[in-house]
Design a protein around this motif. Sequence first.
Motif, PDB file in Angstrom:
ATOM      1  N   ARG A 104      -5.144  -5.092  19.415  1.00 48.35           N
ATOM      2  CA  ARG A 104      -4.165  -4.092  18.962  1.00 48.35           C
ATOM      3  C   ARG A 104      -2.775  -4.329  19.551  1.00 48.35           C
ATOM      4  N   GLN A 105      -2.663  -5.033  20.665  1.00 50.28           N
ATOM      5  CA  GLN A 105      -1.330  -5.300  21.203  1.00 50.28           C
ATOM      6  C   GLN A 105      -0.554  -6.274  20.316  1.00 50.28           C
ATOM      7  N   TRP A 106      -1.273  -7.000  19.449  1.00 41.55           N
ATOM      8  CA  TRP A 106      -0.625  -7.987  18.574  1.00 41.55           C
ATOM      9  C   TRP A 106      -0.577  -7.516  17.119  1.00 41.55           C
ATOM     10  N   TRP A 107      -1.625  -6.828  16.676  1.00 44.08           N
ATOM     11  CA  TRP A 107      -1.724  -6.481  15.257  1.00 44.08           C
ATOM     12  C   TRP A 107      -2.201  -5.045  15.085  1.00 44.08           C
ATOM     13  N   THR A 108      -1.569  -4.323  14.179  1.00 40.84           N
ATOM     14  CA  THR A 108      -1.980  -2.958  13.869  1.00 40.84           C
ATOM     15  C   THR A 108      -3.192  -2.986  12.935  1.00 40.84           C
ATOM     16  N   SER A 109      -3.910  -1.880  12.867  1.00 34.67           N
ATOM     17  CA  SER A 109      -5.048  -1.805  11.952  1.00 34.67           C
ATOM     18  C   SER A 109      -4.567  -1.911  10.506  1.00 34.67           C
ATOM     19  N   GLU A 110      -3.369  -1.397  10.228  1.00 36.28           N
ATOM     20  CA  GLU A 110      -2.818  -1.509   8.875  1.00 36.28           C
ATOM     21  C   GLU A 110      -2.595  -2.980   8.499  1.00 36.28           C
ATOM     22  N   LYS A 111      -2.059  -3.758   9.432  1.00 35.89           N
ATOM     23  CA  LYS A 111      -1.782  -5.170   9.170  1.00 35.89           C
ATOM     24  C   LYS A 111      -3.087  -5.943   8.957  1.00 35.89           C
TER      25      LYS A 111
END
Length: 125
Positions: A104-111
């Motif tokens: 999650r520090q790199w990518w959101t759940s939406e992404k």
Amino acid sequence: MTAEPHIKKYVQLTTEPLEALIENGHGIDFRLDEPAWQDIHNGDIIQFWEDLSGWDKKPASNARRVTVRITDIFRAASFSELMENLPEDFAHGANKGSVIQDLRQWWTSEKEKETGVLGWRVTVI
């Protein structure tokens, strides 16, 4: 004298997972399933270079490098789904919740839901 392996792609990897890969000789690399990775297949050789800041666009002069062979590729709609469907030996007993929280520090759940995700099982060569 053996020929050097053909490296298909050079890929950034932050220090902590790079160190784990060096220490264990194998590991899992999680990525968004973006077009940049569509030409990676089982058996391909890639080289990870150490991304010292987490956002480096090219390796620093002191960045370490690790050459690996892709031995398995798993795809899913989300990291949560990927973690749930990985074979037991793929996850190596990792705490799935912690892995997702780190991602999650790199990518959101939406992404991740927009692109899908993948996991590469790699072995250092």
